[in-house]
Design an enzyme around this catalytic site. Sequence first.
Site, short mmCIF file in Angstrom:
data_model
loop_
_atom_site.label_atom_id
_atom_site.label_comp_id
_atom_site.label_asym_id
_atom_site.label_seq_id
_atom_site.Cartn_x
_atom_site.Cartn_y
_atom_site.Cartn_z
N THR A 1 44.31 40.33 36.15
CA THR A 1 44.41 39.34 37.12
C THR A 1 45.62 38.41 36.70
O THR A 1 45.53 37.69 35.67
CB THR A 1 43.19 38.75 36.99
N LYS B 1 41.42 30.24 34.03
CA LYS B 1 42.70 30.80 34.04
C LYS B 1 42.90 31.11 35.45
O LYS B 1 44.00 31.18 36.05
CB LYS B 1 42.78 31.98 32.93
N LYS C 1 42.28 38.71 44.94
CA LYS C 1 41.46 38.04 43.80
C LYS C 1 41.37 36.89 43.68
O LYS C 1 40.65 36.13 43.44
CB LYS C 1 41.78 38.92 42.57
#
Length: 300
Positions: free
Chosen positions: A99, A249, A174
Amino acid sequence: MTKIAFLGLGHMGLPMAKNLYAAGHEVVGFDVFAAAVDGAREAGLTVAESGTDAATAADVVITMFQTGAQVLDAYRGAGGAPGLLDVAAPGALFIDCSTIAVDEARAAHALAEAAGHRSLDAPVSGGVVGAENGTLAFMVGGTDEDFEAARALLEAMGRRVVHCGGAGLGQAAKVCNNMILAVSQIAVAEAFVLGERLGLSHQALFDVASNASGQCWALTTNCPVPGPVPTSPANRDYQPGFAGALMNKDLGLAEQAVQLTGVDARMGMLAREIYAHFADGPGAGQDFSGIINSIREFSD
């Protein structure tokens, strides 16, 4: 049989690699952490001495790293050393399941294509349980042809595989998904703390909300209190799962995207602030559903 190099054998990567191996593919793995290497060997996987050793002559190179910088450095090499792009078989298919930021994903695509390879960004959702059970959701960016070439491999690791569009759009999906997840997890946690203060039992609130308009994944799968969902991290002292530090994050990536596009995403940015505080404390090692404990703390 497809020769697959799988780089990044952590909590997510190892079970994904094992599922590919179980599907009959030749899998050669690598990780920079000795414990991950030991776990891969114990699982019966072949482990190389380096990432480039694993990727040499590979038909498919799958990466599951923590940052975009790691992906780009591995692709192109560092300090004059060859990178993954230099050693893979001609026309190899590179699939990055990390990611990372959308612009980093697009840079990885450009590097792969310039080296004569094919490329997909394919971040995942579903956590460690999904990786272990082969039920991950893949959000995929790249060409139609490359997506079709990768479909069978992704379906060996996941239950739902969605082609989101061109380069970087898997990462775009995402980052949007995880912003929704962060906001909903906070909302569920706040509701349970409010219920506690009002004298409502956890089970009663769950029985109502899980069958009413409050139903969501953060409630029915990742319930932040012990009891109602026995498999949720709350029943194992908030062991991740998906750590609060990783949610922080990902919300940082959402913040970058929000700033780039100028979207008025006040809820998402408040979630970023809340998870940043959580990640600086116990959330670094706890599942992100442990945010309920921060809410309790600030409610006193």
